[in-house]
Structures are given as structure tokens and as C-alpha cells.
Write an enzyme that holds these catalytic residues in place. Structure first.
Site, short mmCIF file in Angstrom:
data_model
loop_
_atom_site.label_atom_id
_atom_site.label_comp_id
_atom_site.label_asym_id
_atom_site.label_seq_id
_atom_site.Cartn_x
_atom_site.Cartn_y
_atom_site.Cartn_z
N HIS A 1 -7.24 9.68 -1.97
CA HIS A 1 -6.75 9.50 -0.60
C HIS A 1 -7.77 9.94 0.47
O HIS A 1 -7.85 9.34 1.54
CB HIS A 1 -5.43 10.27 -0.42
CG HIS A 1 -4.55 9.72 0.65
ND1 HIS A 1 -3.19 9.60 0.51
CD2 HIS A 1 -4.82 9.23 1.89
CE1 HIS A 1 -2.69 9.08 1.62
NE2 HIS A 1 -3.65 8.86 2.46
N ASP B 1 0.84 -1.20 0.00
CA ASP B 1 0.00 0.00 0.00
C ASP B 1 0.88 1.24 0.00
O ASP B 1 1.69 1.45 0.89
CB ASP B 1 -0.89 0.01 1.24
CG ASP B 1 -1.82 1.22 1.24
OD1 ASP B 1 -2.82 1.19 0.50
OD2 ASP B 1 -1.52 2.20 1.95
N TYR C 1 3.03 9.96 0.43
CA TYR C 1 4.06 9.40 1.32
C TYR C 1 5.47 9.79 0.87
O TYR C 1 6.45 9.54 1.59
CB TYR C 1 3.96 7.86 1.40
CG TYR C 1 2.62 7.34 1.94
CD1 TYR C 1 1.73 8.19 2.59
CD2 TYR C 1 2.26 6.01 1.80
CE1 TYR C 1 0.50 7.73 3.07
CE2 TYR C 1 1.04 5.53 2.28
CZ TYR C 1 0.16 6.40 2.92
OH TYR C 1 -1.04 5.92 3.38
N1 LIG Z 1 -5.61 6.09 3.73
C1 LIG Z 1 -5.13 6.73 4.77
O1 LIG Z 1 -5.51 7.87 5.09
C2 LIG Z 1 -4.10 6.05 5.62
C3 LIG Z 1 -3.75 6.58 6.87
C4 LIG Z 1 -2.81 5.90 7.64
C5 LIG Z 1 -2.24 4.74 7.19
N2 LIG Z 1 -2.57 4.26 5.93
C6 LIG Z 1 -1.93 3.03 5.39
O2 LIG Z 1 -2.06 1.97 6.34
C7 LIG Z 1 -0.76 1.53 6.71
C8 LIG Z 1 -0.78 1.06 8.16
O3 LIG Z 1 -1.13 2.13 9.03
P1 LIG Z 1 -0.06 2.77 10.01
O4 LIG Z 1 1.12 3.28 9.28
O5 LIG Z 1 -0.78 3.69 10.92
O6 LIG Z 1 0.51 1.49 10.67
P2 LIG Z 1 0.21 0.37 11.75
O7 LIG Z 1 0.68 -0.87 11.13
O8 LIG Z 1 -1.18 0.45 12.29
O9 LIG Z 1 1.19 0.83 12.90
C9 LIG Z 1 2.54 1.08 12.64
C10 LIG Z 1 3.21 1.50 13.95
O10 LIG Z 1 3.17 0.39 14.87
C11 LIG Z 1 4.49 -0.10 15.12
N3 LIG Z 1 4.43 -1.57 14.97
C12 LIG Z 1 4.36 -2.28 13.80
N4 LIG Z 1 4.30 -3.59 14.05
C13 LIG Z 1 4.34 -3.75 15.39
C14 LIG Z 1 4.34 -4.88 16.25
N5 LIG Z 1 4.24 -6.13 15.76
N6 LIG Z 1 4.41 -4.67 17.59
C15 LIG Z 1 4.49 -3.44 18.08
N7 LIG Z 1 4.50 -2.30 17.33
C16 LIG Z 1 4.43 -2.45 15.99
C17 LIG Z 1 5.37 0.52 14.05
O11 LIG Z 1 6.66 0.78 14.54
P3 LIG Z 1 8.00 0.29 13.73
O12 LIG Z 1 7.88 0.77 12.31
O13 LIG Z 1 9.09 0.95 14.51
O14 LIG Z 1 7.98 -1.19 13.85
C18 LIG Z 1 4.65 1.86 13.76
O15 LIG Z 1 4.97 2.83 14.76
C19 LIG Z 1 0.13 2.75 6.41
O16 LIG Z 1 1.49 2.44 6.37
C20 LIG Z 1 -0.46 3.21 5.11
O17 LIG Z 1 -0.02 2.40 4.05
C21 LIG Z 1 -3.49 4.88 5.17
#
Ligand SMILES: NC(=O)c1ccc[n+]([C@@H]2O[C@H](COP(=O)([O-])OP(=O)(O)OC[C@H]3O[C@@H](n4cnc5c(N)ncnc54)[C@H](OP(=O)(O)O)[C@@H]3O)[C@@H](O)[C@H]2O)c1
Length: 306
Positions: free
Chosen positions: A115, A45, A50
């Protein structure tokens, strides 16, 4: 749910667990995407906003997985007058997608999304996505951060409905009405920020992880207890909760051990009484964009019909 596996896909061919690339530098995106594809992720994704699509594209290429095995989602940044970012017109939307394809080193995208409904020109942008699909530059088209009202706006204007809607979805923000509406209308639900309730979510300074920390602490008391009893990490529990609600989930990490852990969410089931406990944590509170002072679902300006 038990019969689903890591290779299961939803109605538009999207693998149920995807790798997100938000808040990665281009270099980190390259390395993390290689790692994610190595452990078995087949959905990546991405987004124009980004600022790392070159790295993501390099990672996809370097991993050496056949193109048809990978499902790539990316998103159009629609522009937002409140942030001084001009809204994209039809032509600019087409041009933006073509530029993203170049950055990603791809001939087509699997799913192209607007988005968020941040532009008055959102119907004109949607018309451009319909055209991009006709041109074969994207296989599927959809939206992100659209509530029921914003989707109805598209249908009322005579357009095809979106094939997917990517929204914030975790126990504190459970989108109950919208989830029901998407199911009724066969719009594939995709969850982002599933891990937002964790203390480790966006923990570095400037990433916005501290938002709503009191509410998160209450939630963690419940997730800790259930995760310990089921002998899984809280991260896996939260991802599995999204899957059991019928969502495809996205997860981001720059750490190889977490990338591996987050992919491996098909080896347990959350019993229905524990699902009920997690469901009761809902406060309809979005967290992911809150550090920018914004709820993207409710920030839509007046619509401009074209
Ligand atoms: N459409 C939209 O508006 C929108 C908004 C937000 C996100 N997104 C998409 O959704 C994806 C996921 O959302 P998100 O970035 O908020 O990520 P998430 O996967 O919900 O959380 C990521 C955070 O959690 C930590 N983390 C990851 N795996 C972990 C684990 N197993 N144990 C403990 N902590 C963990 C990561 O730290 P580390 O990296 O240090 O491991 C990072 O700080 C994004 O990357 C993006 O592609 C879309």
C-alpha cells in the site's frame, strides 16, 4: 486516445477505469460494488486497510459476473511504526494475502500491491509478493505510493521491478518526473483520487476533503470553465485528464448516478490546448493522505535489508 473504449485494458490486462472502495463501510462496499459491476466496471480496487473486504467480496459474488472478466486489485497494509502498527514480516505478508482472499471469496487476486513504503521491512515484503505470484495467489504484483527512489531501491537490491504503481494523480499533483520514469520502465501507472480537486470530494465530516481548499478553488475556476465548454461534468473532465496522460484511473462513489457517470468517460476528448491549461495547475501537492498529516511517498523509514 479516441480509439480507447470502456472495455480497453492496459499492458497487464487492467481495465482503464476502475471502481475504488475506500471510505465505504462493508455494507456500502457490497451495494456499491454490485452497482459498479452492473454499470460495466470490471476493475475493483480494494485494500486490507479499508476494513471492508468482506462486503467487497460479497458484492463481487452477488453481481454474478464471470471471475475471469473482473480484475481485482488489493493491497497489503505494510505496518507503520509511527502509528504503532507492527511491520509485517515475509510470513505475515503471505498470511495476510491468504486472509484477504478468504474475505474477498476469491482464489486469486489480479494485482497485489504494497500500500505504501511505510515499513523498514519493505524489501522483505516485496520478496513475499514475488512468492505470492509464484504460488499463483496473485497474477501481478506492484506497489503504491512509491517514488522513483523507492522503486530504484528494489531494483538495486536485485528484485524484479513492480508491474504497476498506484499513485495520487490529478492536476494539482501531476507527478511529472515519476510518470516519465514509470513510462520508461514499463511500470503501469494507476491514478487514485482523480477527483480531489472537486468541492464534492470527500465532503462529509471526517473524510479530509477540506485539505488545501484554497488551492482547489483556484483549480475549480479552470475545471469549471473547460467542463462547461466541453459539455461534461468536472468529474468526467478530471478522470479523462488522467486517462489522456496514459494512466488507468480509479473512482469511488456510493451514489448510483455518480457511479454510472464516472464510468462513462470515453465519449469525449480533451483538446490539447485544454490539457495544457489543466497541466499548468500542477503544484506537486498530494492531498489524499494529508488529513493524516502524511505524504506517503516521503514517509519511508530507513530500509532494513534481509
Ligand atoms: N493507494 C492509495 O494510497 C489510495 C489512496 C486513496 C484512494 N485510493 C483508491 O482510489 C480510489 C479513488 O480515490 P478516492 O476514494 O479518493 O475517490 P475519488 O473517486 O477521487 O473521489 C471520491 C469522492 O468524490 C465524490 N464523487 C464521486 N463521483 C463524483 C461525481 N461524479 N461528481 C461529484 N463528486 C463525486 C465522492 O462522493 P460520493 O461517494 O458521495 O459520491 C467522494 O467524496 C479509492 O476508493 C481507493 O480505491 C488509493
Amino acid at each position: 486516445m479516441t480509439e480507447k473504449t470502456q472495455t480497453s485494458r492496459n499492458g497487464i490486462g487492467m481495465p482503464l477505469v476502475g471502481f475504488g472502495t475506500y471510505q465505504l463501510s462493508s455494507g456500502q462496499a457490497e451495494l456499491s460494488v454490485i452497482e459498479a459491476l452492473k454499470v460495466g466496471f470490471r476493475h475493483i480496487d480494494s485494500a486490507e486497510g479499508y476494513n471492508n473486504e468482506e462486503g467487497t467480496g460479497k458484492g463481487i459474488k452477488a453481481a454474478g459476473v464471470a471471475r475471469e472478466e473482473i480484475f481485482v486489485t488489493t493491497k497489503l497494509f505494510p505496518g507503520f511504526k509511527q502509528w504503532g502498527a507492527p511491520e509485517k514480516t515475509f510470513d505475515q505478508t503471505i498470511e495476510t494475502c491468504k486472509n484477504q482472499l478468504k474475505q474477498l471469496q476469491l482464489d486469486y487476486i489480479d494485482l497485489y500491491l504494497i500500500h505504501a513504503p511505510l515499513a523498514e521491512l519493505r524489501l522483505e515484503q516485496w520478496r513475499a509478493l514475488v512468492e505470492l505470484k509464484k504460488l499463483g495467489l496473485t497474477r501481478h504484483i506492484g506497489v503504491s505510493n512509491y517514488n522513483e527512489e523507492r522503486i530504484k531501491e528494489m531494483i538495486d537490491a536485485g528484485f524484479a521491478k513492480p508491474e504497476a504503481n498506484q499513485v495520487e494523480f490529478h492536476p494539482i499533483c501531476a507527478q511529472v518526473g515519476l510518470t516519465h520514469y514509470m513510462k520508461e520502465n514499463s511500470i503501469a501507472p494507476i491514478a487514485y483520487s482523480s477527483l480531489a480537486p472537486l468541492s464534492t470530494w470527500r465532503a462529509e465530516e471526517g473524510q479530509g476533503g477540506e485539505v488545501l481548499s484554497d488551492i482547489k478553488k483556484e483549480c475549480q475556476l479552470v475545471t469549471k470553465e473547460i467542463a462547461a465548454r466541453l459539455k461534461v461534468s468536472e468529474a468526467k473532465l478530471l478522470l479523462r485528464w488522467g486517462l489522456q496522460h496514459g494512466y488507468s484511473v480509479l473512482t469511488k462513489s456510493c451514489k448510483p448516478e455518480r457511479i454510472r457517470e464516472n464510468f462513462n468517460v470515453f465519449d469525449f476528448v480533451i483538446p490539447s490546448n485544454d490539457m495544457d491549461c489543466l497541466n499548468q495547475l500542477n503544484q506537486n501537492k498530494p492531498i489524499a493522505w494529508a488529513a493524516n498529516g502524511l505524504n506517503p511517498m516521503e514517509a519511508a523509514p530507513m530500509l532494513k535489508y534481509v
